[in-house]
Enzyme design. Structure first.
Site, PDB file in Angstrom:
ATOM      1  N   ASN A   7       0.825  -1.380  -0.161  1.00 19.00           N
ATOM      2  CA  ASN A   7       0.055   0.059  -0.188  1.00 19.00           C
ATOM      3  C   ASN A   7       0.745   1.149  -0.044  1.00 19.00           C
ATOM      4  O   ASN A   7       1.622   1.498   1.275  1.00 19.00           O
ATOM      5  CB  ASN A   7      -0.653   0.013   1.345  1.00 19.00           C
ATOM      6  CG  ASN A   7      -1.923   1.276   1.218  1.00 19.00           C
ATOM      7  OD1 ASN A   7      -1.456   2.289   0.998  1.00 19.00           O
ATOM      8  ND2 ASN A   7      -3.102   0.872   1.463  1.00 19.00           N
ATOM      9  N   HIS A  10       1.079   6.221   1.740  1.00 14.74           N
ATOM     10  CA  HIS A  10       1.635   7.118   2.877  1.00 14.74           C
ATOM     11  C   HIS A  10       2.762   7.829   2.315  1.00 14.74           C
ATOM     12  O   HIS A  10       3.422   8.816   2.508  1.00 14.74           O
ATOM     13  CB  HIS A  10       1.942   6.519   3.945  1.00 14.74           C
ATOM     14  CG  HIS A  10       0.853   6.187   4.602  1.00 14.74           C
ATOM     15  ND1 HIS A  10      -0.226   7.158   5.154  1.00 14.74           N
ATOM     16  CD2 HIS A  10       0.436   5.135   5.607  1.00 14.74           C
ATOM     17  CE1 HIS A  10      -1.359   6.717   5.782  1.00 14.74           C
ATOM     18  NE2 HIS A  10      -0.954   5.242   5.857  1.00 14.74           N
ATOM     19  N   HIS A  47      -5.629   3.849  -1.914  1.00 11.87           N
ATOM     20  CA  HIS A  47      -6.715   4.095  -1.488  1.00 11.87           C
ATOM     21  C   HIS A  47      -7.114   5.383  -2.032  1.00 11.87           C
ATOM     22  O   HIS A  47      -6.440   6.511  -1.434  1.00 11.87           O
ATOM     23  CB  HIS A  47      -6.648   3.884   0.178  1.00 11.87           C
ATOM     24  CG  HIS A  47      -8.389   4.261   0.762  1.00 11.87           C
ATOM     25  ND1 HIS A  47      -8.429   4.302   1.991  1.00 11.87           N
ATOM     26  CD2 HIS A  47      -9.404   4.656   0.432  1.00 11.87           C
ATOM     27  CE1 HIS A  47      -9.621   4.347   2.471  1.00 11.87           C
ATOM     28  NE2 HIS A  47     -10.417   4.895   1.188  1.00 11.87           N
ATOM     29  N   ARG A  49      -9.219   8.065  -1.532  1.00 15.28           N
ATOM     30  CA  ARG A  49     -10.264   8.371  -0.630  1.00 15.28           C
ATOM     31  C   ARG A  49     -11.210   9.560  -1.144  1.00 15.28           C
ATOM     32  O   ARG A  49     -10.746  10.414  -2.101  1.00 15.28           O
ATOM     33  CB  ARG A  49      -9.698   8.996   0.832  1.00 15.28           C
ATOM     34  CG  ARG A  49      -9.080   7.835   1.604  1.00 15.28           C
ATOM     35  CD  ARG A  49      -8.455   8.466   2.717  1.00 15.28           C
ATOM     36  NE  ARG A  49      -9.477   8.858   3.555  1.00 15.28           N
ATOM     37  CZ  ARG A  49      -9.647   8.295   4.587  1.00 15.28           C
ATOM     38  NH1 ARG A  49      -8.991   7.068   5.155  1.00 15.28           N
ATOM     39  NH2 ARG A  49     -10.944   8.525   5.587  1.00 15.28           N
ATOM     40  N   ARG A  53      -7.093  13.002   0.564  1.00 13.23           N
ATOM     41  CA  ARG A  53      -6.139  13.408   1.323  1.00 13.23           C
ATOM     42  C   ARG A  53      -4.623  12.820   0.974  1.00 13.23           C
ATOM     43  O   ARG A  53      -3.769  13.638   1.442  1.00 13.23           O
ATOM     44  CB  ARG A  53      -6.322  13.253   2.870  1.00 13.23           C
ATOM     45  CG  ARG A  53      -6.055  11.457   3.253  1.00 13.23           C
ATOM     46  CD  ARG A  53      -6.278  11.181   4.533  1.00 13.23           C
ATOM     47  NE  ARG A  53      -7.599  11.674   5.095  1.00 13.23           N
ATOM     48  CZ  ARG A  53      -8.131  11.121   6.190  1.00 13.23           C
ATOM     49  NH1 ARG A  53      -7.404  10.229   6.886  1.00 13.23           N
ATOM     50  NH2 ARG A  53      -9.348  11.452   6.629  1.00 13.23           N
ATOM     51  N   GLU A  74      -8.376   0.619  -3.168  1.00 12.86           N
ATOM     52  CA  GLU A  74      -9.491   0.523  -1.994  1.00 12.86           C
ATOM     53  C   GLU A  74     -10.232   1.682  -2.218  1.00 12.86           C
ATOM     54  O   GLU A  74     -10.041   2.616  -2.433  1.00 12.86           O
ATOM     55  CB  GLU A  74      -8.151   0.768  -0.671  1.00 12.86           C
ATOM     56  CG  GLU A  74      -7.847  -0.316  -0.012  1.00 12.86           C
ATOM     57  CD  GLU A  74      -7.159   0.012   1.236  1.00 12.86           C
ATOM     58  OE1 GLU A  74      -7.510   1.013   1.966  1.00 12.86           O
ATOM     59  OE2 GLU A  74      -6.033  -0.627   1.604  1.00 12.86           O
ATOM     60  N   THR A 105      -8.127   4.184   7.975  1.00 11.40           N
ATOM     61  CA  THR A 105      -9.290   3.359   7.841  1.00 11.40           C
ATOM     62  C   THR A 105      -9.620   2.621   9.454  1.00 11.40           C
ATOM     63  O   THR A 105      -8.624   1.898   9.767  1.00 11.40           O
ATOM     64  CB  THR A 105      -9.199   2.106   7.097  1.00 11.40           C
ATOM     65  OG1 THR A 105      -8.814   2.627   5.917  1.00 11.40           O
ATOM     66  CG2 THR A 105     -10.793   1.584   6.672  1.00 11.40           C
ATOM     67  N   GLU A 155     -11.001  -9.002   3.412  1.00 16.05           N
ATOM     68  CA  GLU A 155      -9.768  -8.811   4.043  1.00 16.05           C
ATOM     69  C   GLU A 155      -9.832  -8.566   5.499  1.00 16.05           C
ATOM     70  O   GLU A 155     -10.869  -7.666   6.001  1.00 16.05           O
ATOM     71  CB  GLU A 155      -9.077  -7.453   3.454  1.00 16.05           C
ATOM     72  CG  GLU A 155      -7.638  -7.113   4.025  1.00 16.05           C
ATOM     73  CD  GLU A 155      -7.096  -5.933   3.612  1.00 16.05           C
ATOM     74  OE1 GLU A 155      -7.211  -5.695   2.109  1.00 16.05           O
ATOM     75  OE2 GLU A 155      -6.490  -5.330   4.169  1.00 16.05           O
ATOM     76  N   HIS A 200      -3.676  -4.244   8.041  1.00 19.18           N
ATOM     77  CA  HIS A 200      -3.696  -3.184   8.664  1.00 19.18           C
ATOM     78  C   HIS A 200      -2.830  -3.231   9.930  1.00 19.18           C
ATOM     79  O   HIS A 200      -2.982  -4.113  10.821  1.00 19.18           O
ATOM     80  CB  HIS A 200      -5.166  -2.634   9.192  1.00 19.18           C
ATOM     81  CG  HIS A 200      -5.275  -1.155   9.578  1.00 19.18           C
ATOM     82  ND1 HIS A 200      -5.806  -0.512   8.778  1.00 19.18           N
ATOM     83  CD2 HIS A 200      -5.035  -0.520  10.565  1.00 19.18           C
ATOM     84  CE1 HIS A 200      -5.981   0.795   9.222  1.00 19.18           C
ATOM     85  NE2 HIS A 200      -5.281   0.747  10.430  1.00 19.18           N
TER      86      HIS A 200
HETATM   87  N1  PXP Z   1      -5.898  -2.862   4.404  1.00 23.21           N
HETATM   88  C1  PXP Z   1      -6.645  -1.806   4.432  1.00 23.21           C
HETATM   89  C2  PXP Z   1      -8.201  -1.953   3.945  1.00 23.21           C
HETATM   90  C3  PXP Z   1      -6.504  -0.423   4.817  1.00 23.21           C
HETATM   91  O1  PXP Z   1      -7.346   0.468   4.822  1.00 23.21           O
HETATM   92  C4  PXP Z   1      -5.063  -0.085   5.040  1.00 23.21           C
HETATM   93  C5  PXP Z   1      -4.710   1.112   5.432  1.00 23.21           C
HETATM   94  O2  PXP Z   1      -4.820   1.895   4.286  1.00 23.21           O
HETATM   95  C6  PXP Z   1      -4.202  -1.239   5.013  1.00 23.21           C
HETATM   96  C7  PXP Z   1      -4.710  -2.479   4.689  1.00 23.21           C
HETATM   97  C8  PXP Z   1      -3.003  -1.035   5.239  1.00 23.21           C
HETATM   98  O3  PXP Z   1      -2.402  -0.747   6.695  1.00 23.21           O
HETATM   99  P1  PXP Z   1      -1.256  -0.370   7.388  1.00 23.21           P
HETATM  100  O4  PXP Z   1      -1.027   1.004   6.517  1.00 23.21           O
HETATM  101  O5  PXP Z   1      -1.436   0.009   8.796  1.00 23.21           O
HETATM  102  O6  PXP Z   1       0.004  -1.217   6.851  1.00 23.21           O
END
Ligand code: PXP
Length: 250
Positions: A7, A10, A47, A49, A53, A74, A105, A155, A200
């Site tokens: 992901n 960030h 994602h 959003r 953001r 996402e 999330t 998930e 997550h």
């Molecule tokens: N899975 C989903 C559905 C999420 O919303 C997120 C956070 O954006 C993640 C995985 C990844 O989480 P993390 O950034 O804490 O690894």
């Protein structure tokens, strides 16, 4: 083999901290995605959003054009984003709950409370050749509802497990309780014909404990990889994670 979806949200969070609204800037999430792929990632997750953001529309289009693995979009179950997903044509969408004030999330999706609308969205996506995953807590009723919606994947939300794992010893016992819920949820989902992903808050420290959960197909990991990449680079961060993930046996 357990797959890794990286992901890259960030990376865009850092860019937007300086260049919000300017349509350019560094660091580039697409470059991060390409580095993650070069290091062996099996897919890229972003994602988009509703409040934009971090990831912007131009990012998801560039990802669609440039990445060679699977794009996992996402998204909230919202008309504007559904329309974008149908045009973008990612391999898979993961439907998540979205609240404007949350930092990330927070909870799982209430599939039970939105079964009809999620079924409609699932059908639209599948008709366009896009698989559907639902981001849910390891809750028996939500898992049953996910199967009724006809999703291909769930998930499992590992946020609570990860948070408790981080805490002092007495609270750590709670992580064990949450782990039992994740194990039961994965077994139930698998028995219902759902494929099981998880994500997550996962990192190098808590992953070995998570490996007690059976039937996992893919982990979606963002924050810890991007954090680690600041020090070691994205390719090393992904390689380190993949090396730990090789130890998973379902
Ligand atoms: N899975 C989903 C559905 C999420 O919303 C997120 C956070 O954006 C993640 C995985 C990844 O989480 P993390 O950034 O804490 O690894």
């Amino acid at each position: 083999m357990l797959k890794l979806g990286v992901n890259i949200d960030h990376v865009a969070t850092v860019r937007e901290a300086r260049y919000r609204g300017l349509g350019h800037g560094e660091p580039c999430p697409v470059l991060a995605a390409l580095m993650a792929e070069a290091a062996g990632a099996h897919g890229i997750t972003a994602h988009l959003r509703e409040d934009r953001r971090h990831i912007q529309d131009r990012d998801v289009w560039a990802l669609r054009e440039k990445i060679a693995t699977r794009l996992n979009l996402e998204m909230a179950n919202a008309p504007e984003i559904i329309a974008i997903a149908l045009k973008l044509n990612p391999e898979i969408v993961c439907i998540v709950p979205e609240r404007r004030l949350e930092v990330t999330t927070e909870g799982g999706l209430d599939v039970l409370g939105a079964e009809k609308s999620l079924t409609e969205t699932r059908k639209k996506m599948n008709a366009a050749g896009i698989e559907v995953s639902l981001f849910i807590a390891p809750d028996a009723a939500q898992i049953e509802a996910s199967a009724r919606v006809g999703a291909q994947f769930i998930e499992l939300h590992t946020g609570k497990f990860a948070e408790d794992f981080q805490a002092a010893d007495d609270k750590r016992r709670k992580a064990e309780t949450e782990l039992l819920r994740l194990i039961a949820g994965a077994k139930q989902a698998h028995a219902l014909g759902l494929q099981v992903n998880a994500g997550h808050g996962l990192n190098l420290e808590n992953l070995p404990a998570l490996f007690a959960v059976p039937h996992l197909v893919e982990l979606n990991i963002g924050h810890s990889l991007v954090s680690r990449a600041v020090f070691t680079g994205m390719e090393n961060a992904v390689k380190e994670m993949l090396a730990v993930m090789k130890n998973y046996r379902t």
